[in-house]
Design a protein around this motif. Structure first.
Motif, PDB file in Angstrom:
ATOM      1  N   GLY A 281       0.821  -1.226   0.000  1.00  0.00           N
ATOM      2  CA  GLY A 281       0.000   0.000   0.000  1.00  0.00           C
ATOM      3  C   GLY A 281       0.838   1.252   0.000  1.00  0.00           C
ATOM      4  N   ARG A 282       0.646   2.098   0.995  1.00  0.00           N
ATOM      5  CA  ARG A 282       1.329   3.410   1.007  1.00  0.00           C
ATOM      6  C   ARG A 282       2.844   3.281   1.131  1.00  0.00           C
ATOM      7  NH1 ARG A 282       2.800   5.031   6.150  1.00  0.00           N
ATOM      8  NH2 ARG A 282       2.024   3.620   7.750  1.00  0.00           N
ATOM      9  N   LYS A 283       3.296   2.178   1.629  1.00  0.00           N
ATOM     10  CA  LYS A 283       4.762   1.990   1.765  1.00  0.00           C
ATOM     11  C   LYS A 283       5.410   1.575   0.434  1.00  0.00           C
ATOM     12  CE  LYS A 283       4.329  -0.678   5.714  1.00  0.00           C
ATOM     13  NZ  LYS A 283       4.883  -1.620   6.695  1.00  0.00           N
ATOM     14  N   GLY A 284       4.553   1.228  -0.509  1.00  0.00           N
ATOM     15  CA  GLY A 284       5.098   0.718  -1.776  1.00  0.00           C
ATOM     16  C   GLY A 284       5.338  -0.782  -1.666  1.00  0.00           C
ATOM     17  N   TRP A 285       6.356  -1.266  -2.340  1.00  0.00           N
ATOM     18  CA  TRP A 285       6.665  -2.702  -2.281  1.00  0.00           C
ATOM     19  C   TRP A 285       7.338  -3.065  -0.971  1.00  0.00           C
ATOM     20  CZ3 TRP A 285       4.496  -5.884  -5.554  1.00  0.00           C
ATOM     21  CH2 TRP A 285       4.127  -5.413  -6.819  1.00  0.00           C
ATOM     22  N   THR A 348      16.478  -7.317  -1.028  1.00  0.00           N
ATOM     23  CA  THR A 348      16.523  -6.674   0.302  1.00  0.00           C
ATOM     24  C   THR A 348      16.307  -5.156   0.222  1.00  0.00           C
ATOM     25  OG1 THR A 348      18.915  -6.447   0.178  1.00  0.00           O
ATOM     26  CG2 THR A 348      18.070  -8.413   1.307  1.00  0.00           C
ATOM     27  N   ARG A 349      16.425  -4.585  -0.975  1.00  0.00           N
ATOM     28  CA  ARG A 349      16.198  -3.135  -1.084  1.00  0.00           C
ATOM     29  C   ARG A 349      14.721  -2.794  -0.891  1.00  0.00           C
ATOM     30  NH1 ARG A 349      16.787  -1.301  -7.379  1.00  0.00           N
ATOM     31  NH2 ARG A 349      15.392  -2.830  -8.258  1.00  0.00           N
ATOM     32  N   PHE A 350      13.842  -3.808  -0.883  1.00  0.00           N
ATOM     33  CA  PHE A 350      12.406  -3.551  -0.683  1.00  0.00           C
ATOM     34  C   PHE A 350      11.979  -3.721   0.780  1.00  0.00           C
ATOM     35  CE2 PHE A 350      12.769  -4.840  -5.168  1.00  0.00           C
ATOM     36  CZ  PHE A 350      12.311  -3.665  -5.745  1.00  0.00           C
ATOM     37  N   ILE A 351      12.953  -3.905   1.668  1.00  0.00           N
ATOM     38  CA  ILE A 351      12.603  -4.009   3.099  1.00  0.00           C
ATOM     39  C   ILE A 351      12.220  -2.621   3.608  1.00  0.00           C
ATOM     40  CG2 ILE A 351      13.504  -4.545   5.402  1.00  0.00           C
ATOM     41  CD1 ILE A 351      15.297  -6.676   4.076  1.00  0.00           C
ATOM     42  N   ASN A 352      11.042  -2.531   4.162  1.00  0.00           N
ATOM     43  CA  ASN A 352      10.553  -1.228   4.639  1.00  0.00           C
ATOM     44  C   ASN A 352      10.965  -0.964   6.084  1.00  0.00           C
ATOM     45  OD1 ASN A 352       9.224  -0.207   2.326  1.00  0.00           O
ATOM     46  ND2 ASN A 352       7.599  -1.741   2.635  1.00  0.00           N
ATOM     47  N   HIS A 353      10.739   0.284   6.473  1.00  0.00           N
ATOM     48  CA  HIS A 353      11.139   0.736   7.804  1.00  0.00           C
ATOM     49  C   HIS A 353      10.045   0.456   8.828  1.00  0.00           C
ATOM     50  CE1 HIS A 353      12.339   3.567  10.986  1.00  0.00           C
ATOM     51  NE2 HIS A 353      11.059   3.969  10.957  1.00  0.00           N
ATOM     52  N   SER A 354      10.460   0.184  10.073  1.00  0.00           N
ATOM     53  CA  SER A 354       9.513   0.093  11.184  1.00  0.00           C
ATOM     54  C   SER A 354      10.246   0.431  12.485  1.00  0.00           C
ATOM     55  CB  SER A 354       8.919  -1.314  11.269  1.00  0.00           C
ATOM     56  OG  SER A 354       8.225  -1.455  12.480  1.00  0.00           O
ATOM     57  N   ASN A 393      14.615  -1.098  11.307  1.00  0.00           N
ATOM     58  CA  ASN A 393      14.621   0.299  11.764  1.00  0.00           C
ATOM     59  C   ASN A 393      15.696   1.034  10.977  1.00  0.00           C
ATOM     60  OD1 ASN A 393      14.588   2.728  13.065  1.00  0.00           O
ATOM     61  ND2 ASN A 393      14.761   1.895  15.141  1.00  0.00           N
ATOM     62  N   TYR A 394      15.217   1.914  10.070  1.00  0.00           N
ATOM     63  CA  TYR A 394      16.190   2.647   9.238  1.00  0.00           C
ATOM     64  C   TYR A 394      17.067   3.557  10.095  1.00  0.00           C
ATOM     65  CZ  TYR A 394      13.624   1.619   4.807  1.00  0.00           C
ATOM     66  OH  TYR A 394      13.028   1.026   3.722  1.00  0.00           O
ATOM     67  N   TYR A 395      16.544   3.923  11.260  1.00  0.00           N
ATOM     68  CA  TYR A 395      17.242   4.937  12.074  1.00  0.00           C
ATOM     69  C   TYR A 395      17.484   4.424  13.492  1.00  0.00           C
ATOM     70  CZ  TYR A 395      14.873   7.309   8.270  1.00  0.00           C
ATOM     71  OH  TYR A 395      14.383   7.636   7.044  1.00  0.00           O
ATOM     72  N   CYS A 411       8.626   7.717  12.843  1.00  0.00           N
ATOM     73  CA  CYS A 411       8.222   6.317  12.834  1.00  0.00           C
ATOM     74  C   CYS A 411       6.821   6.138  12.280  1.00  0.00           C
ATOM     75  CB  CYS A 411       8.283   5.781  14.268  1.00  0.00           C
ATOM     76  SG  CYS A 411       8.751   4.078  14.325  1.00  0.00           S
ATOM     77  N   TRP A 412       6.709   5.164  11.317  1.00  0.00           N
ATOM     78  CA  TRP A 412       5.374   4.935  10.749  1.00  0.00           C
ATOM     79  C   TRP A 412       4.677   3.792  11.459  1.00  0.00           C
ATOM     80  CZ3 TRP A 412       9.545   5.696   7.278  1.00  0.00           C
ATOM     81  CH2 TRP A 412       9.511   6.934   6.582  1.00  0.00           C
TER      82      TRP A 412
END
Ligand SMILES: C[S@@+](CC[C@H](N)C(=O)[O-])C[C@H]1O[C@@H](n2cnc3c(N)ncnc32)[C@H](O)[C@@H]1O
Length: 412
Positions: A281-285, A348-354, A393-395, A411-412
């Motif tokens: 959805g809003r996060k993309g892939w 792995t470039r499609f791993i989203n942040h949490s 966690n990107y950060y 944080c989303w």
């Protein structure tokens, strides 16, 4: 030579021409001739009825009750073009092929019977008669040998490969010298080819053996690990893959361990867990796992172009696939490189942040002597259920997020 009980010591011929052999043949022919003459002069003896050939004599001596030492060959007719095993000592090594253009057996026969042209020497002078016959037969044999050699050389010329083009080959002046030289060259080339083929075959056998041994060892180790209750490498846990350790050191080329059984080469073996790309959805892939992933397991490696910070800054506006080592760890020898997966990368470039991730990124060193061998690995922080999205966690807390407001982590 005739009349001696023992035949002369026979030297196996090393070439087509052998004087000992000639002598022997001539003596045999003359003695046969004498024998016939003697038989013919006795009135009560049966004369020869079948056509009698000198060449036949050469090959049928043994069957006429005149044993020739070492003669095992049944012989042929001796007629044009047929291979004849000469009924003489050493005949096994000496396969003689009579030339098709050589004087025929009947010529020889005529010669022996003395019906050839020219004055017949008087039988009253047996010594002169014998010498003359000897000489004639010798000449005839010599002629046959010459014709034979010529024919074989012609045959070689026909057998030679045509080379670059047939036309060129036809234009070549094929005298006997050139044919023999070309034949030698060709045989030499064939020998070389054969040697290199044997070498290649040996090399291939070696490789096949090595591959077989390698496969056997793998099978053995897998069976062993199952027997001893340890898990196969695919879902093996790495001791250092826990959240308190940011750097994982794996065995590299300087380790003395066996690369097959070594338990410290996990990232180097690549991803073993099946993952699926999912639209989030809003996060993309995003990326999800099909199977349950236990805690502290290697999930995947972040790959891409390794660029400097300065270059990363320049590209920053145009990409969302940059991963900085500085975001995975705080500091490593003051060397912060960035991996850009925009144009080169994997799933792995499609791993989203949490903010509540199930993965952690670690710096992995696979070759401690090379600063270019720093790699980024993702490890499970907890058990991850089938179908769950993989997040990171990107950060991490000690790194200031680029889009944070007043130091607060977005944080989303
Ligand atoms: C490394 S990419 C991850 C893959 C991305 N979803 C895609 O489709 O290419 C990072 C980008 O994904 C999006 N993203 C990642 N995590 C997100 C989240 N939790 N909420 C919204 N967008 C997110 C952001 O646009 C971010 O710049």
């Amino acid at each position: 030579m005739l009349g001696t009980t023992q035949p002369p010591a026979f030297v196996p011929p090393t070439s087509m021409w052998n004087p000992l052999l000639d002598e022997y043949l001539i003596d045999e022919i003359l003695s046969l001739e004498d024998e016939q003459r003697t038989r013919g002069s006795k009135p009560h003896q049966t004369p020869l009825t079948a056509p009698y050939s000198c060449a036949d004599n050469l090959t049928n001596l043994s069957s006429q009750g005149r044993p020739i030492p070492g003669n095992n060959s049944s012989g042929g007719s001796g007629h044009s073009g047929s291979p004849v095993g000469m009924g003489i000592p050493g005949a096994m090594q000496f396969r003689h092929v009579v030339s098709s253009s050589a004087p025929s057996s009947s010529d020889m026969d005529q010669l022996v019977r003395g019906s050839s042209q020219g004055p017949v020497p008087s039988a009253d002078d047996p010594e002169h008669y014998g010498d003359r016959r000897k000489k004639d037969i010798h000449n005839m044999i010599e002629r046959r040998r010459r014709y034979n050699i010529n024919d074989r050389i012609k045959e070689l010329g026909v057998m030679l490969p045509k080379g670059a083009s047939e036309a060129e080959f036809r234009e070549m002046k094929l005298n006997q010298g050139t044919i023999l030289k070309a034949s030698c060259d060709y045989i030499r080339q064939l020998q070389k080819d054969r040697d290199s083929m044997i070498k290649q075959q040996q090399q291939q056998n070696k490789l096949e053996n090595a591959a077989k041994q390698y496969a056997d060892r793998v099978r053995h180790h897998v069976a062993q690990s199952y027997k001893s209750g340890t898990k196969p490498k695919a879902i093996r846990k790495l001791n250092s893959a826990n959240s308190s350790c940011d750097v994982v050191v794996e065995c590299g080329e300087h380790c003395k361990c066996d690369p097959i059984t070594c338990r410290q080469r996990v990232l180097q073996e690549g991803r073993q867990i099946p993952l699926v790309l999912f639209w989030e959805g809003r996060k993309g892939w995003g990326l999800r796992t099909i199977f349950k992933i236990p805690k502290n397991v290697f999930v995947g490696e972040y790959v891409g172009e390794v660029i400097t910070f300065a270059e990363a800054k320049r590209r920053n506006k145009h990409t969302k696939y940059q991963f900085s080592l500085a975001t995975a760890i705080t500091k490593l020898d003051n060397k912060f490189l960035v991996i850009d997966a925009t144009s080169l990368g994997n799933e792995t470039r499609f791993i989203n942040h949490s903010c509540n991730p199930n993965l952690v990124a670690k710096l992995v060193i696979t070759n401690k002597y090379s600063e270019h061998d720093f790699r980024i690995g993702f490890y499970s922080m907890r058990d991850i259920e089938p179908g769950e999205e993989l997040t990171l966690n990107y950060y991490p807390t000690n790194v200031k997020p680029k889009n944070s407001k007043k130091g607060r982590t977005k944080c989303w």
